[in-house]
Design an enzyme around this catalytic site. Structure first.
Site, PDB file in Angstrom:
ATOM      1  N   ALA A 189       0.832  -0.726  -0.186  1.00  0.00           N
ATOM      2  CA  ALA A 189       0.064  -0.038   0.452  1.00  0.00           C
ATOM      3  C   ALA A 189       0.860   1.268  -0.130  1.00  0.00           C
ATOM      4  O   ALA A 189       2.148   1.141   0.457  1.00  0.00           O
ATOM      5  CB  ALA A 189      -1.211  -0.308   1.359  1.00  0.00           C
ATOM      6  N   MET A 190       0.556   2.575  -0.094  1.00  0.00           N
ATOM      7  CA  MET A 190       0.494   3.188  -0.474  1.00  0.00           C
ATOM      8  C   MET A 190       0.026   4.812   0.568  1.00  0.00           C
ATOM      9  O   MET A 190      -1.001   4.877   0.141  1.00  0.00           O
ATOM     10  CB  MET A 190       0.999   3.587  -1.270  1.00  0.00           C
ATOM     11  CG  MET A 190       2.048   5.177  -1.826  1.00  0.00           C
ATOM     12  SD  MET A 190       3.679   5.272  -1.004  1.00  0.00           S
ATOM     13  CE  MET A 190       3.881   6.942  -1.260  1.00  0.00           C
TER      14      MET A 190
ATOM     15  N   HIS B  66      -0.988   0.873   9.008  1.00  0.00           N
ATOM     16  CA  HIS B  66       0.933   1.668   9.221  1.00  0.00           C
ATOM     17  C   HIS B  66       0.458   2.246   8.182  1.00  0.00           C
ATOM     18  O   HIS B  66       0.612   3.856   8.173  1.00  0.00           O
ATOM     19  CB  HIS B  66       1.240   0.164   8.543  1.00  0.00           C
ATOM     20  CG  HIS B  66       3.104   0.510   7.389  1.00  0.00           C
ATOM     21  ND1 HIS B  66       3.859   0.772   9.130  1.00  0.00           N
ATOM     22  CD2 HIS B  66       2.998   0.957   6.456  1.00  0.00           C
ATOM     23  CE1 HIS B  66       4.515   0.661   8.216  1.00  0.00           C
ATOM     24  NE2 HIS B  66       4.515   1.494   6.972  1.00  0.00           N
ATOM     25  N   GLU B  67      -1.027   2.766   6.895  1.00  0.00           N
ATOM     26  CA  GLU B  67      -0.701   4.095   5.921  1.00  0.00           C
ATOM     27  C   GLU B  67      -0.774   5.339   6.978  1.00  0.00           C
ATOM     28  O   GLU B  67      -1.033   5.979   6.408  1.00  0.00           O
ATOM     29  CB  GLU B  67      -1.565   3.277   4.784  1.00  0.00           C
ATOM     30  CG  GLU B  67      -0.571   2.288   4.257  1.00  0.00           C
ATOM     31  CD  GLU B  67       0.778   2.208   3.976  1.00  0.00           C
ATOM     32  OE1 GLU B  67       1.085   3.094   3.819  1.00  0.00           O
ATOM     33  OE2 GLU B  67       1.617   0.857   3.241  1.00  0.00           O
TER      34      GLU B  67
END
Length: 868
Positions: free
Chosen positions: A261-262, A296-297
């Site tokens: 993911a980003m 996290h993202e």
């Protein structure tokens, strides 16, 4: 190869020649000829009037400065140099790009029917010519134009500020991000999606719109991601006092994505693997993975976005810190012991192996050829362990004070790892001078401990010696500051207070020298030590425990992680001993005491089912490989299977009782239910090796009302090569062949199939209607699982596994070198194997090196391996 890729060095960092304070982007989206107009406000910072901009695979249409056509420029390979610029100006560059042809999945590309971007680390240069470096922070305004019927949703960073319709069935939406950011955080998505919407009210009372975009028909698989997002936002406010700072937060799930993911500002682009889940399509592991990655993202919004990296050598500044935060999030929401165990498994297995490989590097690397190669377990997971050690040394209060000071000093800037450590040091008053070596020194330290009990003086001494072997990048190693957590027990299981010089001392010892002795007083009897509790440092521990001491700790240690670790050390002793036996032609044996120790865990009423499941799980082949300078693939594989069969046979009654008594009528994803399923399916993984295995696996597959139990049945049949394997695999394929993401689990089982003909099966599977080598998820599931998780077949003495790997890598080198670079890692460790296997792997590496068009992603790794 036309030109040898050149390394960049951290020591050569220079601040940018110009600042770009604002950038206005317009995208006119078409599959093969998208026009990008980028208008930047440029300000000269140094004497040079030449501005160098990076660019790849771009067709330059025009350059204007302050509205006038500009001809003073040079187009170079990978760059554009514009000359004679005024000290301040408005620079407009128009480029043409081909998203449809972009198989590298960096920059702007097509994923299925949608446009999307991936700009970290250096993908923005595939969109327009720009100062594509993390220390150039600008405010972005983005206008996206596309066909309204095909692409009703046009998304970018920040808040939506305007929109409208155009002639010819096209429309536009304009976005503005008020927070300065580097180019790697830019995002754009255009497509037709189903949308799940919700709201979140921040601690200061602001309303934030939440939107998750998924492919049509997948809306019922988005609610868990939304729940995870809301939990993340709430947790970050409660634990860290950090509040979200835009009016909207969007997540888009795409199927073609190189990473997990980003964290693009306000618009996170996710691999669909970490968004989509319901009980029919996703396992418990998937659910927990989605929770962790969503967290996290989101946590990157502050640790990565609001404070970003000065340069890519500082990547662990954002990633190590944010992994620590997502681990804490998962631990606070679920089982802290189980989460810690799973984190440590990654360190002791693949991360230690990375430390010992030709690609060994510190968490803050000193040199790099291809930045994508440093999105590693060392930077992320070991980086997190370094943050955790700071938390251990400073305590929660001191750590939070350090975080607060870090944001006060660096919000809105591009910072360094040194900036973070300095904030922690200044806020706590604790010196971290020696501790900084963790950032610059590569490799895994070994900590050897010996003990001595003096009954007459009632003292107990622990002598701790640390050493780190030379790595390919560093010959000389220094003593590190290692927080070493210990606890001492009496023979009846009571904890002994630690006292030195008539004063109580903390259970975390500061190991700072190559050799140190700690003497504890008032110790009335010879104690049993519990060492490196909670895995308080990412080191290899060597201590000569007796079987009796380890069995004692499995029962009496107060800390659950320490109980699990004692069980792992006990297994390790017997695995090592049995590998030596097998090499001498003897049979594998386990003592009755060892079997009884695990029986005791199975019968315990005090332990969580999820924890019992972890205690029963054997070390992986990859972890065991790390114990040896040269690994005997066949002996290790044989021993691991034999140990499992012995435990399955000796504990058959207990495993059967657990299996049959813990079936759940309804599926739920609360942590107690997840733990109960984990234990039941762990029991099945052992029982598969007994006479009842085929019947149990077949029965569970038929009765399963959730994907966790379905995959557990198939995994058991796959590992134990049960008769029912083929029928289960065929039924699953018939049922799910239309859904690539669900088929990834099936592809992984094909890749890990221990059958002798597995390579023929894999090649046949590559023709499956759900498989595409162009899709990173499919490729990682089938090919990646074979290379990484099927040691006995990948390392077949015929060399056919290596040859297959070479063929795949050559194909991916042209289409997606980033994925190729991730897959090559098992080949890089060729010196760990016997001479025959070394020669076969080396031949494949040499063949890769001789390619004319070898991508720099692969060039860096291949050359390092061959030089090792």
């Amino acid at each position: 190869m036309a030109q040898t890729p050149q390394a960049k060095y951290r020591k050569d960092y220079q601040s940018p020649s110009h600042a770009i304070t604002d950038i206005d982007l317009t995208f006119d989206l078409y599959d093969n000829d998208t026009t990008v107009v980028a208008t930047s406000k440029v300000k000269q910072l140094k004497e040079s009037t030449t501005l160098r901009l990076e660019g790849e695979d771009l067709k330059l249409k025009s350059i204007h400065v302050n509205g006038e056509a500009w001809t003073a420029y040079d187009e170079l390979e990978g760059a554009l140099e514009i000359h004679q610029l005024p000290a301040e100006c408005e620079l407009t560059i128009e480029t043409l790009i081909d998203p449809e042809a972009n198989t590298a999945l960096e920059g702007l590309y097509k994923s299925g029917g949608a446009f999307c971007t991936q700009c970290e680390a250096e993908g923005f240069r595939r969109i327009t010519y720009y100062m594509d470096r993390p220390d150039v922070l600008a405010k972005y305004t983005t206008k996206v134009i596309a066909d309204k019927g095909q692409y009703p949703f046009l998304l970018s960073n920040g808040n939506r500020i305007d929109q409208g319709d155009l002639d010819g069935g096209r429309h536009w939406v304009q976005w503005q991000d008020p927070h300065p950011k580097p180019a790697y955080l830019f995002a754009l998505v255009a497509g037709d999606f189903d949308v799940l919407r919700d709201k979140f009210v921040t601690q200061s009372g602001r309303n934030v719109e939440l939107e998750i975009f998924v492919d049509k028909g997948n809306l019922d698989r988005a609610p868990h991601a939304m729940t995870s997002l809301i939990n993340s936002m709430k947790w970050d406010e409660e634990r860290f006092g950090l509040e979200y700072d835009l009016d909207i937060y969007m997540i888009v799930a795409v199927d073609f994505f190189n990473m997990g993911a980003m964290e693009n500002k306000g618009l996170n682009i996710f691999n669909s693997k970490f968004v989509l889940a319901n009980e029919k399509t996703a396992t418990d592991t998937d659910y927990l993975g989605i929770e962790a990655v969503i967290g996290h993202e989101y946590f990157h919004n502050w640790t990565g976005n609001r404070v970003t990296c000065r340069d890519w050598f500082q990547l662990s500044l954002k990633e190590g810190l944010t992994v620590f935060r997502d681990q804490e999030f998962s631990s606070d929401l679920g089982s802290r012991a189980v989460n810690r165990i799973n984190n440590v498994r990654i360190i002791r297995g693949p991360q230690f192996a990375e430390d010992a490989s030709p690609m060994s590097h510190p968490i803050r690397p000193d040199k790099v050829i291809e930045m994508n190669n440093f999105y590693t377990l060392t930077v992320y997971e070991k980086g997190s362990e370094v943050i955790r050690m700071m938390h251990t040394l400073l305590g929660e209060e001191g750590f939070q004070a350090g975080m607060k000071l870090y944001f006060e000093r660096h919000d809105g800037t591009a910072a360094t790892c040194e900036d973070f450590v300095a904030a922690m040091e200044d806020a706590s008053g604790i010196s971290l001078k020696q501790f900084r070596l963790w950032y610059s020194q590569s490799g895994t330290p070994t900590v050897k401990v010996s003990s001595d009990y003096n009954a007459a003086e009632q003292t107990y001494s622990l002598t701790v010696e640390q050493s780190t072997e030379p790595t390919q990048d560093q010959a000389d190693k220094q003593a590190l500051h290692i927080p070493f957590d210990v606890e001492l027990y009496t023979q009846n299981g009571s904890v002994i207070e630690l006292r030195c010089n008539n004063e109580p001392v903390h259970n975390v010892l500061d190991v700072t020298q190559a050799k140190q002795t700690f003497v504890f007083e008032n110790v009335a009897e010879k104690p049993v030590p519990s060492l490196l509790r909670e895995f308080s440092a990412p080191v290899k521990l060597e201590y000569d425990y007796s079987d009796e001491e380890l069995i004692f700790l499995m029962v009496h240690a107060r800390n659950e992680f320490a109980r699990w670790d004692a069980g792992q050390m006990l297994l390790a002793k017997y695995i090592r001993a049995n590998v030596a036996k097998v090499q001498e032609g003897q049979e594998v044996e386990l003592s009755d005491a060892v079997v009884d120790a695990f029986r005791g865990v199975l019968l315990s009423k005090d332990l969580e089912p999820a924890f019992i499941a972890e205690v029963l799980s054997l070390p992986s082949f990859n972890e065991v490989s790390g114990w040896y300078k040269q690994v005997d693939v066949d002996a290790v594989t044989k021993v691991l299977k034999a140990v499992k069969v012995i435990l399955a046979t000796q504990l058959n009654d207990e495993l059967s009782a657990i299996y049959h008594s813990s079936k759940q009528a309804a599926y739920s994803i609360d942590h107690a239910a997840i733990g109960q399923r984990a234990l039941r399916n762990t029991a099945l993984s052992f029982l598969a090796y007994t006479e009842q295995g085929d019947e149990l696996a077949k029965g569970q597959y038929a009765d399963a009302n959730n994907m966790t139990d379905t995959i557990a049945a198939m995994s058991a049949a796959n590992s134990a090569q049960l008769e029912c394997r083929e029928s289960l695999m065929q039924d699953y394929s018939d049922k799910w062949k239309h859904d690539g993401l669900v088929m990834d689990k099936w592809f992984a089982l094909q890749g890990t199939n221990p059958a002798e003909n597995v390579l023929d099966v894999i090649k046949q599977t590559m023709g499956h209607e759900a498989f595409s080598l162009k899709n990173p998820n499919r490729t990682r599931s089938l090919v990646g699982s074979f290379l990484n998780m099927n040691p006995v077949r990948f390392h077949a003495k015929s060399g056919e596994g290596y040859k297959f790997a070479g063929e795949i890598l050559r194909e991916l080198n042209s289409s997606n070198p980033q994925v190729a670079s991730r897959l090559i890692d098992p080949l890089l460790k060729f010196r760990k194997y016997d001479e025959q296997r070394q020669a076969l792997i080396k031949a494949e590496l040499e063949a890769l090196k001789s390619m004319d068009n070898l991508a720099k992603d692969l060039f860096e790794k291949v050359t390092k391996a061959l030089e090792s």
